[in-house]
Write a protein that holds these residues in place. Structure first.
Motif, short mmCIF file in Angstrom:
data_model
loop_
_atom_site.label_atom_id
_atom_site.label_comp_id
_atom_site.label_asym_id
_atom_site.label_seq_id
_atom_site.Cartn_x
_atom_site.Cartn_y
_atom_site.Cartn_z
N LEU A 345 -1.86 -19.26 0.69
CA LEU A 345 -1.74 -17.85 0.29
C LEU A 345 -0.30 -17.39 0.32
CD1 LEU A 345 -4.77 -16.31 2.25
CD2 LEU A 345 -4.62 -16.77 -0.21
N LYS A 346 -0.01 -16.42 -0.53
CA LYS A 346 1.31 -15.80 -0.57
C LYS A 346 1.16 -14.35 -1.00
CE LYS A 346 5.74 -15.91 -3.07
NZ LYS A 346 6.58 -15.66 -1.88
N ALA A 347 1.78 -13.45 -0.24
CA ALA A 347 1.81 -12.04 -0.63
C ALA A 347 3.03 -11.82 -1.52
CB ALA A 347 1.87 -11.16 0.61
N ASP A 348 2.79 -11.64 -2.80
CA ASP A 348 3.88 -11.35 -3.74
C ASP A 348 4.05 -9.83 -3.76
OD1 ASP A 348 5.59 -10.96 -5.86
OD2 ASP A 348 4.64 -12.44 -7.16
N ARG A 349 4.87 -9.33 -2.84
CA ARG A 349 4.98 -7.89 -2.69
C ARG A 349 5.71 -7.24 -3.86
NH1 ARG A 349 5.25 -10.39 2.23
NH2 ARG A 349 3.62 -9.73 3.70
N GLY A 350 6.60 -7.98 -4.48
CA GLY A 350 7.29 -7.44 -5.64
C GLY A 350 6.32 -7.13 -6.78
N ALA A 351 5.37 -8.03 -6.99
CA ALA A 351 4.37 -7.84 -8.05
C ALA A 351 3.14 -7.09 -7.56
CB ALA A 351 3.96 -9.20 -8.62
N GLY A 352 3.03 -6.88 -6.24
CA GLY A 352 1.86 -6.20 -5.69
C GLY A 352 0.60 -7.02 -5.78
N VAL A 353 0.75 -8.36 -5.63
CA VAL A 353 -0.37 -9.27 -5.86
C VAL A 353 -0.49 -10.28 -4.72
CG1 VAL A 353 -1.18 -11.15 -7.36
CG2 VAL A 353 -0.32 -9.05 -8.37
N GLU A 376 -13.81 -12.56 1.04
CA GLU A 376 -12.82 -12.42 2.12
C GLU A 376 -11.41 -12.28 1.56
OE1 GLU A 376 -12.28 -12.09 6.33
OE2 GLU A 376 -13.98 -11.92 4.97
N LEU A 377 -11.11 -12.97 0.49
CA LEU A 377 -9.80 -12.83 -0.13
C LEU A 377 -9.61 -11.43 -0.71
CD1 LEU A 377 -9.50 -16.30 -1.91
CD2 LEU A 377 -8.06 -15.46 -0.05
N THR A 378 -10.65 -10.87 -1.28
CA THR A 378 -10.58 -9.51 -1.80
C THR A 378 -10.33 -8.52 -0.66
OG1 THR A 378 -12.05 -10.05 -3.64
CG2 THR A 378 -11.85 -7.71 -3.04
N LEU A 379 -10.99 -8.74 0.48
CA LEU A 379 -10.81 -7.88 1.65
C LEU A 379 -9.39 -8.00 2.18
CD1 LEU A 379 -12.79 -6.07 3.34
CD2 LEU A 379 -12.97 -7.99 4.93
N LEU A 380 -8.86 -9.23 2.24
CA LEU A 380 -7.50 -9.45 2.72
C LEU A 380 -6.49 -8.77 1.81
CD1 LEU A 380 -5.42 -10.90 4.56
CD2 LEU A 380 -5.62 -12.88 3.02
N ALA A 381 -6.67 -8.92 0.51
CA ALA A 381 -5.73 -8.29 -0.44
C ALA A 381 -5.71 -6.78 -0.25
CB ALA A 381 -6.13 -8.66 -1.87
N SER A 382 -6.89 -6.20 -0.10
CA SER A 382 -6.97 -4.74 0.10
C SER A 382 -6.25 -4.32 1.37
CB SER A 382 -8.44 -4.32 0.14
OG SER A 382 -8.55 -2.94 0.44
N TRP A 383 -6.45 -5.08 2.45
CA TRP A 383 -5.80 -4.75 3.73
C TRP A 383 -4.27 -4.81 3.61
CZ3 TRP A 383 -3.81 -8.59 7.53
CH2 TRP A 383 -3.46 -7.99 8.75
N LEU A 384 -3.78 -5.75 2.81
CA LEU A 384 -2.34 -5.90 2.62
C LEU A 384 -1.79 -4.93 1.57
CD1 LEU A 384 -2.11 -9.81 2.62
CD2 LEU A 384 -1.48 -8.26 4.48
N GLY A 385 -2.66 -4.14 0.94
CA GLY A 385 -2.22 -3.22 -0.10
C GLY A 385 -1.84 -3.92 -1.39
N LEU A 386 -2.53 -5.05 -1.67
CA LEU A 386 -2.23 -5.85 -2.85
C LEU A 386 -3.45 -5.97 -3.75
CD1 LEU A 386 -0.39 -8.81 -1.03
CD2 LEU A 386 0.68 -6.84 -2.16
#
Length: 392
Positions: A345-353, A376-386
Motif C-alpha cells: 500500500l501507498k498513500a499518494d497524498r498529492g493525488a488524494g489516492v 477493508e481497503l475502502t475503510l482504510l482509504a476513507s480513514w486516511l482521507g483518500l
C-alpha cells in the motif's frame, strides 16, 4: 518468590494458539459500532501495552495503525492527546524499539536507563566517556530551552543530514540523555523529537513512584508480554520488551516456578515450549477482519508468526527493489483467525489516492477474502482521507 503447585503441563492445539494470540492482541474483539471513544483506544493500549514508532510514512505513521486495525476509523488526535498533552498517559522510550508506552510503566524501565553506560549504542557510550562536559552542556540547553529538537542544539552541525552514523556529537549526547532517562520526549514536530526534562513531561506521581528491584521489574515486563501474546515461546516473551536473553531466561523460569506462567505444549511447535498466563482464556472462535501494519506488535517476532500462523513475513523496506517478494510497505490481512493475504500500500497524498501496487493471496485463502479485503481497503482509504485507486 513462593513456590506453587500449579506446575502442570497442558497441551493446546494450533488453532487454539492462533485464537489465544489474536484475543490477547485485541484482534478478536468486535469493533465499536459508533466512532471509537477514548475508552476504546485505552482498551487497545492495555492489550498491546506499547506501540512501536517508525519514521517511514508511506501509508501512515506506524504508531497510528494498530488502533485502526483493532477499532476501524478512529481520530488519531485522540492518540496524540495521550502522548503529547497533559495529563500525559503515554511516554516515549526504548520498549520494543522506539515506542509509546503507558506512563505507569516508567518505573519498570528505570533499570534500562541505569544500564545506559553498558547497553547504549557505541556512539553514545563514546560521547559519555570522551566528552562528559558536552553531556552536561546539552542537558543544560534542554533545561533552559526545552522542548528542543536535536537540530536546534548549539553544537549540531548545520547542513548535515543522513542516517544515524552522520549524527553530530551533540545529537549523540542528547540521545545518551534520552536513553538514560535524564531527558524525555515532550512531543514530535514533523516527526522530529522535541526533548525536555522528565519533570516537565511525566506526571509527578509517576516520577515519585518507587523504583522496583531490577528482577521484579523484569518479571513484571515478562508478565505484561505474556498477557499481550496469549501463548508464547521464551524468545517471544523476551523480545516484546527487548530484554537481555540471560535475564529473560531467569525471569521466565521464576514465573513458571511461582505458577504465574504455565508451561504448555503447542501443536506444531515441536520441541519449543509454550508459556501461558493462568488467566488466559481461549475464545471459541475469532471473526477478525483487519489490515495489520508491518510494525504491529502481532508481527514483531518472525519465528513466532511462522509458529502460530504458518506465515513467513519479512519487512522489505530496506530490501533492494528487484529482490522484494511482496512489495515496499506490505500489510498482512487477517480474516477470521488466519493471515490470508499481503497487500502493498501507498498513500499518494498529492493525488488524494490510496494506491495498491500489489495484492498477494496466501495458499488456501477462502473465496470471501477478496470481498472482505476490498471492504477493508475502502475503510482504510476513507480513514486516511483518500479515494481508492480506480485501477486497483
Amino acid at each position: 518468590m513462593p513456590r506453587s503447585s500449579h506446575r502442570r503441563r497442558q497441551r493446546i492445539s494450533a488453532a487454539e494458539a492462533r485464537r489465544l494470540a489474536l484475543a490477547a492482541q485485541g484482534l478478536a474483539d468486535p469493533r465499536p459500532a459508533a466512532e471509537p471513544t477514548g475508552w476504546d483506544l485505552r482498551r487497545v493500549l492495555k492489550r498491546v501495552v506499547l506501540l512501536q514508532i517508525d519514521s517511514v510514512n508511506v501509508l501512515e505513521r506506524a504508531h497510528y495503525l494498530p488502533a485502526f486495525s483493532r477499532l476501524g476509523p478512529y481520530p488519531t488526535a485522540a492518540l496524540d492527546r495521550l502522548s503529547q498533552r497533559a495529563p500525559r498517559r503515554l511516554f516515549e522510550y526504548w520498549g520494543h524499539e522506539a515506542s509509546l508506552i503507558g506512563v505507569e510503566l516508567h518505573p519498570l524501565l528505570r533499570w534500562r536507563m541505569a544500564r545506559g553506560a553498558r547497553d547504549a549504542w557505541g556512539g553514545m557510550r563514546r560521547i559519555q566517556s570522551e566528552r562528559p562536559e558536552l553531556i552536561g552542556d546539552v542537558l543544560e540547553q534542554v533545561r533552559e530551552r526545552g522542548p528542543i529538537a536535536a537540530s536546534e542544539l548549539d553544537e549540531q552541525r548545520r547542513g548535515r543530514s543522513g542516517p544515524w552514523w552522520d549524527w553530530s556529537d551533540s545529537k549523540r549526547a542528547i540521545e545518551w540523555l534520552f536513553w538514560t532517562g535524564q531527558v524525555t520526549a515532550a512531543r514530535r514536530r514533523r516527526f522530529e523529537r522535541l526533548y525536555d526534562l522528565p519533570e516537565r513531561v511525566i506526571p509527578r506521581t509517576i516520577l515519585d513512584a518507587p523504583t522496583p528491584d531490577h528482577d521484579d521489574a523484569q518479571r513484571e515486563l515478562v508478565r505484561l508480554a505474556a498477557g499481550a501474546l496469549g501463548v508464547a515461546a521464551e524468545r517471544d516473551l523476551r523480545e516484546y520488551f527487548r530484554l537481555p536473553a540471560a535475564d529473560a531466561k531467569l525471569r521466565v523460569a521464576e514465573l513458571v516456578e511461582a505458577g504465574e506462567l504455565l508451561l504448555v505444549e503447542v501443536e506444531g511447535w515441536g520441541r519449543t515450549p509454550g508459556y501461558l498466563s493462568p488467566s488466559a482464556r481461549i475464545p471459541r472462535r475469532v471473526d477478525g477482519v483487519a489490515l495489520i501494519g508491518p510494525f504491529d506488535s502481532l508481527l514483531w517476532e518472525r519465528s513466532r508468526l511462522q509458529r502460530v500462523f504458518d506465515f513467513d513475513f519479512r519487512i522489505e523496506l530496506y530490501v533492494p527493489a528487484p529482490k522484494r517478494r511482496h512489495g515496499y510497505y506490505v500489510l498482512p490481512f487477517l480474516l477470521g483467525d488466519r493471515l490470508v493475504a499481503r497487500v502493498d500500500l501507498k498513500a499518494d497524498r498529492g493525488a488524494g489516492v490510496l494506491r495498491v501496487p500489489a495484492i498477494h493471496l496466501e495458499p488456501g485463502a477462502p473465496p470471501e477474502t477478496t470481498d472482505a479485503l476490498d471492504a477493508e481497503l475502502t475503510l482504510l482509504a476513507s480513514w486516511l482521507g483518500l479515494e481508492r485507486d480506480a485501477t486497483s
